[in-house]
Design a protein around this motif. Structure first.
Motif, mmCIF file in Angstrom:
data_model
loop_
_atom_site.group_PDB
_atom_site.id
_atom_site.type_symbol
_atom_site.label_atom_id
_atom_site.label_comp_id
_atom_site.label_asym_id
_atom_site.label_seq_id
_atom_site.Cartn_x
_atom_site.Cartn_y
_atom_site.Cartn_z
ATOM 1 N N ASP A 81 0.845 -1.190 0.000
ATOM 2 C CA ASP A 81 0.000 0.000 0.000
ATOM 3 C C ASP A 81 0.882 1.243 0.000
ATOM 4 O O ASP A 81 1.660 1.464 0.933
ATOM 5 C CB ASP A 81 -0.901 -0.003 1.236
ATOM 6 C CG ASP A 81 -1.990 1.054 1.161
ATOM 7 O OD1 ASP A 81 -1.669 2.231 0.901
ATOM 8 O OD2 ASP A 81 -3.163 0.712 1.389
ATOM 9 N N LEU A 82 0.763 2.065 -1.023
ATOM 10 C CA LEU A 82 1.607 3.245 -1.171
ATOM 11 C C LEU A 82 1.237 4.366 -0.210
ATOM 12 O O LEU A 82 1.990 5.327 -0.064
ATOM 13 C CB LEU A 82 1.535 3.761 -2.612
ATOM 14 C CG LEU A 82 2.086 2.813 -3.679
ATOM 15 C CD1 LEU A 82 1.736 3.314 -5.067
ATOM 16 C CD2 LEU A 82 3.595 2.668 -3.535
ATOM 17 N N LYS A 83 0.088 4.248 0.437
ATOM 18 C CA LYS A 83 -0.317 5.279 1.403
ATOM 19 C C LYS A 83 0.141 4.944 2.813
ATOM 20 O O LYS A 83 0.635 5.799 3.545
ATOM 21 C CB LYS A 83 -1.830 5.461 1.361
ATOM 22 C CG LYS A 83 -2.340 5.994 0.026
ATOM 23 C CD LYS A 83 -3.855 6.141 0.021
ATOM 24 C CE LYS A 83 -4.356 6.678 -1.313
ATOM 25 N NZ LYS A 83 -5.843 6.799 -1.350
ATOM 26 N N SER A 84 -0.009 3.680 3.204
ATOM 27 C CA SER A 84 0.338 3.282 4.575
ATOM 28 C C SER A 84 1.714 2.624 4.671
ATOM 29 O O SER A 84 2.230 2.414 5.778
ATOM 30 C CB SER A 84 -0.712 2.311 5.109
ATOM 31 O OG SER A 84 -0.711 1.102 4.362
ATOM 32 N N PHE A 85 2.304 2.294 3.519
ATOM 33 C CA PHE A 85 3.591 1.585 3.476
ATOM 34 C C PHE A 85 3.514 0.244 4.212
ATOM 35 O O PHE A 85 4.479 -0.172 4.847
ATOM 36 C CB PHE A 85 4.719 2.444 4.037
ATOM 37 C CG PHE A 85 5.149 3.574 3.135
ATOM 38 C CD1 PHE A 85 4.563 3.757 1.899
ATOM 39 C CD2 PHE A 85 6.141 4.451 3.524
ATOM 40 C CE1 PHE A 85 4.952 4.792 1.058
ATOM 41 C CE2 PHE A 85 6.545 5.489 2.690
ATOM 42 C CZ PHE A 85 5.943 5.670 1.451
ATOM 43 N N THR A 86 2.377 -0.402 4.116
ATOM 44 C CA THR A 86 2.210 -1.732 4.704
ATOM 45 C C THR A 86 2.000 -2.754 3.581
ATOM 46 O O THR A 86 1.589 -2.395 2.473
ATOM 47 C CB THR A 86 1.010 -1.771 5.653
ATOM 48 O OG1 THR A 86 -0.179 -1.376 4.933
ATOM 49 C CG2 THR A 86 1.230 -0.819 6.825
#
Length: 332
Positions: free
Chosen positions: A179-184
């Protein structure tokens, strides 16, 4: 001893479009590299790291250099180097940023230590920063982007505690979604088979994975597709030849495959270019590469495909600096 088998297609035939592509030789890379996964970022082509037969063996024959190609000027320049030499790292442009996932680095006493790093190019500081860590080290994977998420599929990961040499790694059926928003990183439906050195991309919400290699079985001709909406894998029509170390790019609603290598009878590289049509699940031969090679990269930019680097013989030999611009003579 591992045996790699080159399939014999004596009884099969495929349509041939002999003059379907126009090949233009462009300016060579500043440094010849192979085992690369280039990306288009801000209208230019980025090549990060890679292996080269031109580099010293004591340093793992790898580079940290980042090479940037400007299609307007037909010139290469060096960009911000990676923190360390790295090869088989997956370069991905997404969300207005440039990322690099995994790959092999020098660590633990060897030059084939798989990395779990997620790096991002900081445009302001012009430096690569580590922004996340994957669930496990991963290399020789395939990626595509869908709705602000990066899918990482297949590749190689350490089989046990050892992580220094290529043989410490095992083929995997991993399917991770970063996920590019949460870096998870989330776990998605696994690929139906383990493999490495495949080629793939996303087209119209469907991810495609072509060929690859299984250490216990050699090159594969399987084509898997993943539908982002149904979250399911499906098998498509098999490739005309079993290929690994190849590159793929989309143009004119088709997916084009270039190069690859085999190891039977001394080894070699594939010269035939194939196009796959998702619309009717069919294959056509589209002539041959002027300079056949494997471990190369291919990207689509401005209605053309750029075919980059690689090696002209199987393995880490005769690394190439060749850059070619390929356009279709029969646009769809």
């Amino acid at each position: 001893m591992i045996k790699f088998v080159l399939p014999v297609l004596c009884c099969l035939s495929f349509p041939l479009l002999a003059a379907s592509l126009d090949w233009q030789r462009k300016t060579d890379l500043l440094l010849p590299v192979q085992e690369i996964y280039p990306a288009v970022f801000q209208g230019e082509i980025y090549v990060a790291g890679g292996l080269s037969s031109e580099l010293p063996k004591q340093q793992g024959q790898m580079t940290a250099k980042v090479q940037i190609y400007n299609p307007t000027t037909d010139q290469w320049r060096f960009g911000p180097s990676l923190p360390e030499g790295r090869h088989h790292g997956q370069l991905v442009a997404a969300g207005g940023q440039l990322y690099l996932f995994g790959g092999f680095v020098s660590a633990n006493g060897g030059h084939w230590s798989a990395s779990a790093d997620v790096l991002r190019l900081d445009l302001q500081q012009q430096v690569w920063l580590k922004v996340a860590t994957l669930p496990a080290p991963l290399s020789e994977t395939v990626s595509w982007v869908w709705e602000d998420k990066v899918h990482l599929v297949s590749g190689r990961s350490p089989a046990a505690a050892a992580n220094a040499q290529w043989q410490d790694q095992a083929d995997v059926a991993i399917h991770w979604v970063f996920d590019l928003k949460s870096f998870t990183t989330a776990v998605a439906a696994a690929l139906p088979e383990v493999k490495n050195s495949a080629a793939g991309l996303q087209l119209h919400g469907v991810g495609y994975l072509f060929g690859g290699r299984q250490v216990q079985g050699g090159n594969t001709d399987q084509v898997h597709s993943f539908d982002a909406k149904s979250q399911q894998w499906a098998l498509q029509k098999t490739m005309p030849m079993a290929q690994a170390g190849l590159a793929a790019a989309a143009l004119d609603q088709q997916i084009w495959l270039f190069g690859g290598e085999f190891f039977q009878q001394g080894g070699g590289v594939f010269s035939k270019v194939w196009s796959y049509s998702p619309a009717d699940n069919s294959w056509q031969q589209q002539g041959e590469m002027p300079v056949p090679r494997h471990g190369l990269g291919a990207v689509t930019l401005d209605d053309a495909i750029y075919v980059i680097g690689g090696a002209t013989v199987a393995g880490l030999k005769q690394t190439s600096a060749v850059l070619e611009k390929v356009t279709s003579l029969n646009p769809g």
